[in-house]
Motif scaffolding. Sequence first.
Motif, PDB file in Angstrom:
ATOM      1  N   LYS A 216       0.831  -1.202   0.000  1.00  0.00           N
ATOM      2  CA  LYS A 216       0.000   0.000   0.000  1.00  0.00           C
ATOM      3  C   LYS A 216       0.870   1.259   0.000  1.00  0.00           C
ATOM      4  O   LYS A 216       0.582   2.221  -0.724  1.00  0.00           O
ATOM      5  CB  LYS A 216      -0.943  -0.007   1.208  1.00  0.00           C
ATOM      6  CG  LYS A 216      -2.090  -0.992   1.056  1.00  0.00           C
ATOM      7  CD  LYS A 216      -2.824  -1.283   2.329  1.00  0.00           C
ATOM      8  CE  LYS A 216      -3.512  -0.138   2.958  1.00  0.00           C
ATOM      9  NZ  LYS A 216      -4.293  -0.533   4.172  1.00  0.00           N
TER      10      LYS A 216
ATOM     11  N   ILE B  66       2.469   1.618  -3.497  1.00  0.00           N
ATOM     12  CA  ILE B  66       1.467   2.003  -4.495  1.00  0.00           C
ATOM     13  C   ILE B  66       1.145   3.489  -4.357  1.00  0.00           C
ATOM     14  O   ILE B  66       0.978   4.190  -5.365  1.00  0.00           O
ATOM     15  CB  ILE B  66       0.196   1.132  -4.358  1.00  0.00           C
ATOM     16  CG1 ILE B  66       0.508  -0.306  -4.795  1.00  0.00           C
ATOM     17  CG2 ILE B  66      -0.958   1.710  -5.183  1.00  0.00           C
ATOM     18  CD1 ILE B  66      -0.585  -1.319  -4.476  1.00  0.00           C
TER      19      ILE B  66
ATOM     20  N   LEU C 246       2.649  -1.916 -10.378  1.00  0.00           N
ATOM     21  CA  LEU C 246       2.212  -3.021  -9.535  1.00  0.00           C
ATOM     22  C   LEU C 246       3.151  -4.219  -9.585  1.00  0.00           C
ATOM     23  O   LEU C 246       3.379  -4.873  -8.568  1.00  0.00           O
ATOM     24  CB  LEU C 246       0.787  -3.432  -9.898  1.00  0.00           C
ATOM     25  CG  LEU C 246      -0.276  -2.366  -9.653  1.00  0.00           C
ATOM     26  CD1 LEU C 246      -1.653  -2.884 -10.046  1.00  0.00           C
ATOM     27  CD2 LEU C 246      -0.264  -1.875  -8.224  1.00  0.00           C
TER      28      LEU C 246
ATOM     29  N   VAL D 295       5.955  -3.422  -7.353  1.00  0.00           N
ATOM     30  CA  VAL D 295       5.501  -3.465  -5.966  1.00  0.00           C
ATOM     31  C   VAL D 295       5.478  -4.906  -5.473  1.00  0.00           C
ATOM     32  O   VAL D 295       5.968  -5.217  -4.382  1.00  0.00           O
ATOM     33  CB  VAL D 295       4.108  -2.807  -5.807  1.00  0.00           C
ATOM     34  CG1 VAL D 295       3.537  -3.065  -4.422  1.00  0.00           C
ATOM     35  CG2 VAL D 295       4.186  -1.317  -6.088  1.00  0.00           C
TER      36      VAL D 295
ATOM     37  N   PRO E   8      -5.260  -4.236  -5.958  1.00  0.00           N
ATOM     38  CA  PRO E   8      -4.167  -3.252  -5.976  1.00  0.00           C
ATOM     39  C   PRO E   8      -4.364  -2.195  -7.065  1.00  0.00           C
ATOM     40  O   PRO E   8      -4.056  -1.020  -6.848  1.00  0.00           O
ATOM     41  CB  PRO E   8      -2.923  -4.103  -6.260  1.00  0.00           C
ATOM     42  CG  PRO E   8      -3.296  -5.477  -5.851  1.00  0.00           C
ATOM     43  CD  PRO E   8      -4.766  -5.607  -6.082  1.00  0.00           C
TER      44      PRO E   8
ATOM     45  N   ALA F  84      -4.558   1.721  -6.500  1.00  0.00           N
ATOM     46  CA  ALA F  84      -3.656   2.642  -7.201  1.00  0.00           C
ATOM     47  C   ALA F  84      -4.457   3.768  -7.862  1.00  0.00           C
ATOM     48  O   ALA F  84      -4.052   4.937  -7.803  1.00  0.00           O
ATOM     49  CB  ALA F  84      -2.840   1.888  -8.247  1.00  0.00           C
TER      50      ALA F  84
END
Length: 164
Positions: A118, A121, A127, A130, A154, A158
């Motif tokens: 989190k 992001i 992603l 991440v 996600p 984002a």
Amino acid sequence: MLDKHVIADTGLFTEYMYLHDASSQKSDLLERESRTLLFLRRLFERHAHAEVKNVVPVPRTVGIVKDMLHANATATVSILDLASEAGVSETQVIRSFSEEIGMPPHAYLVALRVEHAKRLIRFGLPLAAVAADCGFTDQSHMHRHFKRLTGITPGDFAKAMSGR
């Protein structure tokens, strides 16, 4: 020795299916090991003539394990690593941690990784990057856990962060 060749135990079967899913979905090493140990312990507790010893809590175990998980949140951690660091058995790590924290070490580690994801992001990182930076095996692994813990994907997270 097991009591029977065929065991009718719905709860144990469900645990076995979770173990199988964790193995086939390439879940974290810690999750696979924890699920295996818990499954075997319950199998022998319920369906064998073997005596399963109760775990004697070691006061510092949970703190040591928690510190190690925080320090290695993005790395591969094994249950043996945690047990060695705490100076107890693998089963003692799982049971002590679960009793005090309310979840097993592997679930705690996943929650740490999702929180880290989190943060990354929010900084606008892609992603896939991440997922790799947070210790997930791949982007779909991150997606599955992220959605389960936060209720959104996600990608949606984002988008919400970029609109701020």
